[in-house]
Design a protein around this motif. Structure first.
Motif, short mmCIF file in Angstrom:
data_model
loop_
_atom_site.label_atom_id
_atom_site.label_comp_id
_atom_site.label_asym_id
_atom_site.label_seq_id
_atom_site.Cartn_x
_atom_site.Cartn_y
_atom_site.Cartn_z
N ARG A 206 -8.01 9.88 -25.06
CA ARG A 206 -8.65 9.99 -26.38
C ARG A 206 -7.82 9.28 -27.44
N SER A 207 -6.51 9.50 -27.39
CA SER A 207 -5.62 8.88 -28.36
C SER A 207 -5.58 7.36 -28.19
N LEU A 208 -5.54 6.89 -26.95
CA LEU A 208 -5.48 5.45 -26.69
C LEU A 208 -6.72 4.74 -27.20
N LEU A 209 -7.89 5.29 -26.93
CA LEU A 209 -9.14 4.66 -27.36
C LEU A 209 -9.27 4.65 -28.88
N THR A 210 -8.87 5.73 -29.50
CA THR A 210 -8.95 5.81 -30.96
C THR A 210 -8.00 4.82 -31.61
N CYS B 101 -8.71 1.50 -34.13
CA CYS B 101 -8.10 1.32 -35.45
C CYS B 101 -7.30 0.02 -35.54
N ARG B 102 -6.65 -0.35 -34.44
CA ARG B 102 -5.76 -1.50 -34.47
C ARG B 102 -6.47 -2.82 -34.74
N ALA B 103 -7.78 -2.84 -34.59
CA ALA B 103 -8.52 -4.06 -34.91
C ALA B 103 -8.32 -4.47 -36.36
N ALA B 104 -8.04 -3.47 -37.21
CA ALA B 104 -7.84 -3.76 -38.63
C ALA B 104 -6.41 -4.15 -38.96
N LEU B 105 -5.48 -3.97 -38.02
CA LEU B 105 -4.07 -4.23 -38.30
C LEU B 105 -3.51 -5.41 -37.53
N GLY B 106 -4.28 -5.94 -36.58
CA GLY B 106 -3.76 -6.99 -35.71
C GLY B 106 -3.32 -8.24 -36.42
N SER B 107 -3.89 -8.52 -37.59
CA SER B 107 -3.55 -9.75 -38.32
C SER B 107 -2.37 -9.58 -39.26
N LEU B 108 -1.78 -8.38 -39.32
CA LEU B 108 -0.61 -8.17 -40.17
C LEU B 108 0.58 -8.93 -39.60
N PRO B 109 1.12 -9.92 -40.31
CA PRO B 109 2.14 -10.79 -39.73
C PRO B 109 3.49 -10.12 -39.50
N ASN B 110 3.82 -9.08 -40.26
CA ASN B 110 5.10 -8.39 -40.11
C ASN B 110 5.01 -7.48 -38.87
N GLU B 111 5.55 -7.97 -37.74
CA GLU B 111 5.38 -7.26 -36.47
C GLU B 111 6.01 -5.88 -36.49
N ALA B 112 7.20 -5.76 -37.05
CA ALA B 112 7.88 -4.46 -37.09
C ALA B 112 7.07 -3.45 -37.90
N LEU B 113 6.55 -3.90 -39.03
CA LEU B 113 5.75 -3.00 -39.86
C LEU B 113 4.43 -2.68 -39.17
N ARG B 114 3.85 -3.66 -38.50
CA ARG B 114 2.58 -3.44 -37.79
C ARG B 114 2.75 -2.36 -36.71
N GLU B 115 3.83 -2.43 -35.96
CA GLU B 115 4.06 -1.44 -34.92
C GLU B 115 4.34 -0.06 -35.52
N HIS B 116 5.01 -0.03 -36.64
CA HIS B 116 5.29 1.24 -37.31
C HIS B 116 3.99 1.90 -37.78
N LEU B 117 3.09 1.10 -38.34
CA LEU B 117 1.82 1.65 -38.80
C LEU B 117 1.00 2.18 -37.62
N GLY B 118 1.08 1.48 -36.49
CA GLY B 118 0.42 1.98 -35.29
C GLY B 118 0.96 3.33 -34.87
N ALA B 119 2.28 3.49 -34.97
CA ALA B 119 2.91 4.77 -34.62
C ALA B 119 2.48 5.87 -35.60
N LEU B 120 2.36 5.53 -36.89
CA LEU B 120 1.88 6.51 -37.86
C LEU B 120 0.47 6.97 -37.54
N LEU B 121 -0.36 6.02 -37.13
CA LEU B 121 -1.73 6.37 -36.75
C LEU B 121 -1.74 7.32 -35.56
N VAL B 122 -0.91 7.03 -34.56
CA VAL B 122 -0.82 7.89 -33.39
C VAL B 122 -0.40 9.30 -33.79
N ALA B 123 0.59 9.39 -34.69
CA ALA B 123 1.08 10.69 -35.13
C ALA B 123 0.04 11.46 -35.94
N HIS B 124 -0.81 10.72 -36.67
CA HIS B 124 -1.78 11.37 -37.55
C HIS B 124 -3.08 11.71 -36.85
N LEU B 125 -3.49 10.86 -35.93
CA LEU B 125 -4.78 11.06 -35.26
C LEU B 125 -4.71 12.27 -34.34
#
Length: 445
Positions: free
Chosen positions: A406-410, A414-438
């Motif tokens: 369930r977490s992986l699919l969700t 969401c990541r479709a909206a973040l894939g174009s963020l050029p700052n890779e470290a920040l992009r991965e951090h935001l993904g982790a925040l989403l995982v923690a929040h979802l």
């Protein structure tokens, strides 16, 4: 002051009491004090918007109207114990300016060694040193309409904020980190941000909202971004406020000829949150791209209002937004695109897809498209659905537990909206925040 026409709800009365307590205080800048009085009168004439206001149709404010917020205590804000680790972000290590409960904190900011061509300072300092260049932005007249109540409230009561300026032709490599921290309970704080990127300049800004504890304050932030011709702005908006917070923001971009603004937004926290993201493409060849995701749980309510106006030839906008709602939460997304007369050759696209993880959750989406020009390309679409059962079955058949599947699919959604963020470290951090929040288990109540 004009006669008060709005009903004396506790919210309005608290604003009146706050204004009365500060009536003797003025900036000494005639045009600014006049503008603040005019905006206060405009708010008091209408009060908070009600359900019959189309712009607030899906975000009722009856409960908020019954709350009385005191003004944030500036001395308490300056003394508040705030650990910088609360707002630390990977990939964001450049200049930083921090406001706590709407008050500038020099001890938490990093402004000593700014690169050549970059100016970052608190609004209070800018008004002391050279107020006149800020007159156009701070003394602008707005409609006296209930839909703009929080805009008027911010213009009347904001005492500090952020000023960022990039000189013509300068490229600022490191992101400027603008942090808003909430610490106090039952108070209201307000901040104003003015960002200008000179002709041919390039700037990255990360606007970051966090909280200490369960601060249940009301915060309003109004930000203006001005891009001169050929300028580039990359803006990341991270909203991770307290689960008890009320936060209302307006971010407005004015984009000149051949200039480009890109926005990545993540909305996570808050009990009641509204963000109005607007853009005016005023120069030929201007471009505005936005990518955003909101993830809600429990009883959160997040309302995103996007309005893009093509006002010149050959302008382009592309918007891709995702929404996820669980528990008894409610999400709202309105995406409006207007192609004005004379804006021939414009190209506009809007996509909003949403995911309901609970039978009690709700998402209201409303795409709008108005075209008054010729030779225009425009497309918009919105969907609301649930997790794909076949994908869930596939993951479960590979031995992946239901919670993880369930977490992986969700997260993938969401990541479709973040894939174009050029700052890779920040992009991965935001993904982790989403995982923690979802949500990771069954739908929340």
């Amino acid at each position: 002051m004009t006669e008060v026409q709005a009903s004396r709800t506790p919210f309005v009365q608290a604003v009146l009491d706050a204004e009365g307590a500060e009536a003797s205080e003025g900036t000494g800048i005639v045009w600014l004090d006049t503008a603040r009085r005019e905006n206060l009168d405009a708010f008091l004439a209408t009060g908070l918007p009600e359900g019959r206001s189309e712009a607030w149709k899906y975000t009722p404010l009856r409960a908020l109207a019954q709350r009385a917020f005191a003004p944030a205590d500036a001395d308490a804000a300056r003394a508040a114990n705030v650990d910088a680790a609360v707002f630390a972000l990977p990939g964001v290590t450049g200049p930083r300016i921090v406001l706590v409960d709407g008050v500038f904190r020099a001890d938490l900011s990093v402004l000593d060694t700014l690169p050549s061509g970059l100016r970052v300072e608190p609004l209070s300092v800018a008004l002391t040193l050279a107020p006149e260049p800020l007159r156009f932005a701070l003394a602008a007249r707005h409609r006296r309409d209930a839909a703009d109540a929080f805009l008027h409230l911010n213009a009347a009561l904001a005492r500090d904020g952020v000023v960022v300026n990039v000189a013509e032709g300068c490229t600022i490599e490191s992101p400027v980190h603008v942090v808003y921290v909430a610490t106090q309970n039952d108070v209201a704080w307000h901040a104003r941000a003015l960002v200008e990127v000179g002709q041919g300049g390039h700037l990255n800004v990360v606007e970051h909202h966090v909280a200490i504890g369960d601060a249940n304050a009301l915060g309003t932030v109004v930000s203006d971004f001005v891009l001169r011709d050929d300028a580039v702005l990359e803006l990341v908006l991270i909203q991770d406020a307290s689960a008890a917070a009320t936060l209302v923001r307006r971010s407005h971009a004015r984009v000149g000829a051949r200039a480009a603004a890109t926005v990545h937004a993540v909305e996570l926290g808050g009990a009641l949150v509204r963000h109005e993201l607007t853009a005016e493409l005023v120069g030929e060849g201007a471009r505005f791209d936005s990518r955003g995701v909101f993830a809600l749980k429990a009883r959160q309510h997040i309302d995103t209002q996007m309005d893009v106006r093509h006002q010149a030839r050959d302008t382009t906008s592309d918007a891709l937004w995702r929404g996820v709602a669980d528990g008894r939460s409610r999400g709202v997304f309105r995406g409006a695109i207007v192609v004005a007369e004379g804006a021939d050759g414009s190209d506009a696209a809007l996509s909003n897809k949403n995911l309901l993880l609970s039978a009690q959750a709700e998402i209201d989406t409303k795409p709008e498209l108005e075209i008054y020009a010729d030779e225009v390309k425009a497309a918009h679409g919105a969907t609301i659905g649930q997790l794909d059962e076949r994908s869930m079955f596939y993951l479960r058949s590979r031995g992946i537990p239901q919670v993880q599947a369930r977490s992986l699919l969700t997260l993938a959604f969401c990541r479709a909206a973040l894939g174009s963020l050029p700052n890779e470290a920040l992009r991965e951090h935001l993904g982790a925040l989403l995982v923690a929040h979802l949500p990771t288990g069954p739908a929340e109540a």
